[in-house]
Design a protein around this motif. Structure first.
Motif, PDB file in Angstrom:
ATOM      1  N   PRO A  30       0.833  -1.208   0.000  1.00 43.32           N
ATOM      2  CA  PRO A  30       0.000   0.000   0.000  1.00 43.32           C
ATOM      3  C   PRO A  30       0.865   1.254   0.000  1.00 43.32           C
ATOM      4  O   PRO A  30       1.883   1.335   0.680  1.00 43.32           O
ATOM      5  CB  PRO A  30      -0.801  -0.111   1.291  1.00 43.32           C
ATOM      6  N   SER A  31       0.460   2.226  -0.802  1.00 42.38           N
ATOM      7  CA  SER A  31       1.209   3.476  -0.892  1.00 42.38           C
ATOM      8  C   SER A  31       0.612   4.503   0.064  1.00 42.38           C
ATOM      9  O   SER A  31      -0.530   4.387   0.504  1.00 42.38           O
ATOM     10  CB  SER A  31       1.180   4.008  -2.322  1.00 42.38           C
ATOM     11  N   ALA A  32       1.363   5.513   0.370  1.00 43.24           N
ATOM     12  CA  ALA A  32       0.895   6.571   1.254  1.00 43.24           C
ATOM     13  C   ALA A  32      -0.196   7.380   0.556  1.00 43.24           C
ATOM     14  O   ALA A  32      -0.107   7.672  -0.630  1.00 43.24           O
ATOM     15  CB  ALA A  32       2.057   7.473   1.642  1.00 43.24           C
ATOM     16  N   GLN A  33      -1.216   7.738   1.323  1.00 42.45           N
ATOM     17  CA  GLN A  33      -2.319   8.518   0.776  1.00 42.45           C
ATOM     18  C   GLN A  33      -1.845   9.947   0.495  1.00 42.45           C
ATOM     19  O   GLN A  33      -1.159  10.560   1.308  1.00 42.45           O
ATOM     20  CB  GLN A  33      -3.476   8.560   1.778  1.00 42.45           C
TER      21      GLN A  33
END
Length: 74
Positions: A30-33
């Motif tokens: 998951p990537s940073a929002q």
């Protein structure tokens, strides 16, 4: 025509990627929002619509009377 369709489907089956159905799908980490959507929200919508329609219809084959009417959208 049917032969062309069968040949097209056959060629598509030969060039399609093979994927095993029993292997788990590896998801990317998951990537940073970029933006946080939590918080207060205030929204509104105001609109207006109106119009009218005078219409007529002739039955297919002209076997019956011509139908007419109107529709008021206020």
């Amino acid at each position: 025509m049917r032969g062309v369709i069968v040949a097209t489907i056959g060629l598509m089956a030969l060039v399609a990627d093979a994927q095993a159905g029993d292997l788990p799908v590896k998801a990317p980490p998951p990537s940073a929002q970029a933006y946080d959507w939590t918080g207060f929200y205030l929204g509104a919508h105001v609109g207006y619509a109106g119009g009218w329609s005078d219409w007529s219809a002739t039955p297919v084959g002209a076997a019956g009377p011509t139908l007419t009417g109107s529709l008021d959208l206020f």
